[in-house]
Enzyme design. Structure first.
Site, PDB file in Angstrom:
ATOM      1  N   ASN A  12      36.781  32.890  -5.846  1.00 37.31           N
ATOM      2  CA  ASN A  12      35.343  33.099  -5.643  1.00 37.31           C
ATOM      3  C   ASN A  12      34.569  31.825  -5.314  1.00 37.31           C
ATOM      4  O   ASN A  12      33.381  31.719  -5.608  1.00 37.31           O
ATOM      5  CB  ASN A  12      34.707  33.777  -6.879  1.00 37.31           C
ATOM      6  CG  ASN A  12      35.407  35.059  -7.221  1.00 37.31           C
ATOM      7  OD1 ASN A  12      35.708  35.854  -6.321  1.00 37.31           O
ATOM      8  ND2 ASN A  12      35.702  35.261  -8.493  1.00 37.31           N
ATOM      9  N   ARG A  13      35.270  30.852  -4.759  1.00 37.24           N
ATOM     10  CA  ARG A  13      34.645  29.568  -4.386  1.00 37.24           C
ATOM     11  C   ARG A  13      34.122  28.799  -5.597  1.00 37.24           C
ATOM     12  O   ARG A  13      33.360  27.846  -5.455  1.00 37.24           O
ATOM     13  CB  ARG A  13      33.496  29.772  -3.374  1.00 37.24           C
ATOM     14  CG  ARG A  13      33.963  30.357  -2.042  1.00 37.24           C
ATOM     15  CD  ARG A  13      34.791  29.305  -1.285  1.00 37.24           C
ATOM     16  NE  ARG A  13      35.266  29.765   0.004  1.00 37.24           N
ATOM     17  CZ  ARG A  13      36.491  30.247   0.237  1.00 37.24           C
ATOM     18  NH1 ARG A  13      37.362  30.376  -0.749  1.00 37.24           N
ATOM     19  NH2 ARG A  13      36.850  30.594   1.449  1.00 37.24           N
ATOM     20  N   LEU A  14      34.532  29.210  -6.791  1.00 35.99           N
ATOM     21  CA  LEU A  14      34.102  28.482  -7.991  1.00 35.99           C
ATOM     22  C   LEU A  14      35.196  27.486  -8.378  1.00 35.99           C
ATOM     23  O   LEU A  14      35.871  27.614  -9.397  1.00 35.99           O
ATOM     24  CB  LEU A  14      33.773  29.467  -9.125  1.00 35.99           C
ATOM     25  CG  LEU A  14      32.564  30.348  -8.819  1.00 35.99           C
ATOM     26  CD1 LEU A  14      32.281  31.310  -9.961  1.00 35.99           C
ATOM     27  CD2 LEU A  14      31.327  29.491  -8.542  1.00 35.99           C
TER      28      LEU A  14
ATOM     29  N   LYS B 254      40.005  32.142   2.735  1.00 33.94           N
ATOM     30  CA  LYS B 254      41.196  32.102   1.889  1.00 33.94           C
ATOM     31  C   LYS B 254      40.723  31.997   0.454  1.00 33.94           C
ATOM     32  O   LYS B 254      39.773  31.272   0.159  1.00 33.94           O
ATOM     33  CB  LYS B 254      42.024  30.871   2.277  1.00 33.94           C
ATOM     34  CG  LYS B 254      43.333  30.729   1.553  1.00 33.94           C
ATOM     35  CD  LYS B 254      44.065  29.524   2.077  1.00 33.94           C
ATOM     36  CE  LYS B 254      45.289  29.124   1.290  1.00 33.94           C
ATOM     37  NZ  LYS B 254      45.536  29.671   0.008  1.00 33.94           N
TER      38      LYS B 254
END
Ligand SMILES: Cc1cc2nc3c(=O)[nH]c(=O)nc-3n(C[C@H](O)[C@H](O)[C@H](O)COP(=O)(O)O)c2cc1C
Length: 214
Positions: free
Chosen positions: A191-193, A9
């Site tokens: 972007n998982r950042l 997600k």
């Protein structure tokens, strides 16, 4: 075996920037709590996970309900003789955490728990419906019991015993106040950042604020 590697997600709802945060984490907790209450359809916004270090040395987590928070800390109610009660009384270092999925937010609080004073526990106990009051008396929380019927019978007996009478708070039931020493706010990002902002209480009672790598 079920493969969950395709569960993925992207988090894109919000951001957490240093320019937008208060000096005190309780204020930010307050803001996030009320935003979650107002903007999402989460049923029990106040449900949180409490992790303790048990008498056996293992961590254990379970959900309880946050019943109050203020500049002192976070209060929940439980049975002091339960597994978590005994664990906290032996080692007051605990961790509370919230995950508000629809807001893509997580909060992790480290702190020290102490029993709330008797007045606070009495006032909260008195505000509960009679059924919950009797439940607190009936349940020797975390103890092994012979059957469901054992509980139902105990409740029935107590209902008769207390009919028309005031139900007193059992001494082994009450609140814990968790005084925070560290609070981390996690806001999901693309972007998982993700944004992670951590507050740590300093000796002079100021909060040191750092951004952590996601
Ligand atoms: C949504 C939810 C709310 C709960 N609220 C409480 C609570 O406020 N106090 C409590 O003692 N247990 C609460 N429980 C039960 C605990 O998760 C746990 O089963 C119980 O406290 C015994 O834990 P222990 O044996 O580790 O001490 C709740 C459980 C759920 C799922």
């Amino acid at each position: 075996m079920k493969d969950l590697s395709n569960y993925r997600k992207s988090y894109e709802k919000s951001e957490l920037l240093e320019t937008d945060i208060p000096e005190d984490p309780i204020n930010l907790f307050h803001k996030w709590f009320y935003e979650t209450e107002e903007m999402s359809n989460i049923e029990e916004v106040n449900a949180m996970t409490v992790s303790t270090i048990g008498l056996d040395g293992f961590p254990k987590s379970r959900v309880v309900l946050l019943k109050k928070f203020n500049e002192e800390g976070f209060i929940f109610y439980t049975n002091y003789n339960s597994e978590k009660g005994k664990a906290i009384l032996a080692n007051p270092k605990v961790c509370l955490s919230f995950f508000w999925h629809s807001m893509e937010r997580q909060i992790i609080i480290k702190g020290r728990a102490e029993k709330t004073n008797e007045n606070i526990s009495d006032n909260y106990f008195d505000s509960r419906p009679d059924g919950s009051k009797l439940g607190a008396i009936v349940s020797a929380q975390s103890e092994v019991i012979p059957s469901r019927e054992f509980l139902d019978k105990k409740l029935k007996d107590l209902e008769q015993e207390f009919e028309g009478k005031e139900i007193p708070r059992p001494q082994h039931w009450g609140g814990f106040l968790v005084r925070p020493i560290e609070v981390e706010f996690w806001q999901g990002r693309a972007n998982r950042l993700h944004d992670r902002i951590r507050y740590q209480l300093q000796e002079d009672y100021h909060w040191k604020i750092d951004r952590l790598s996601p």
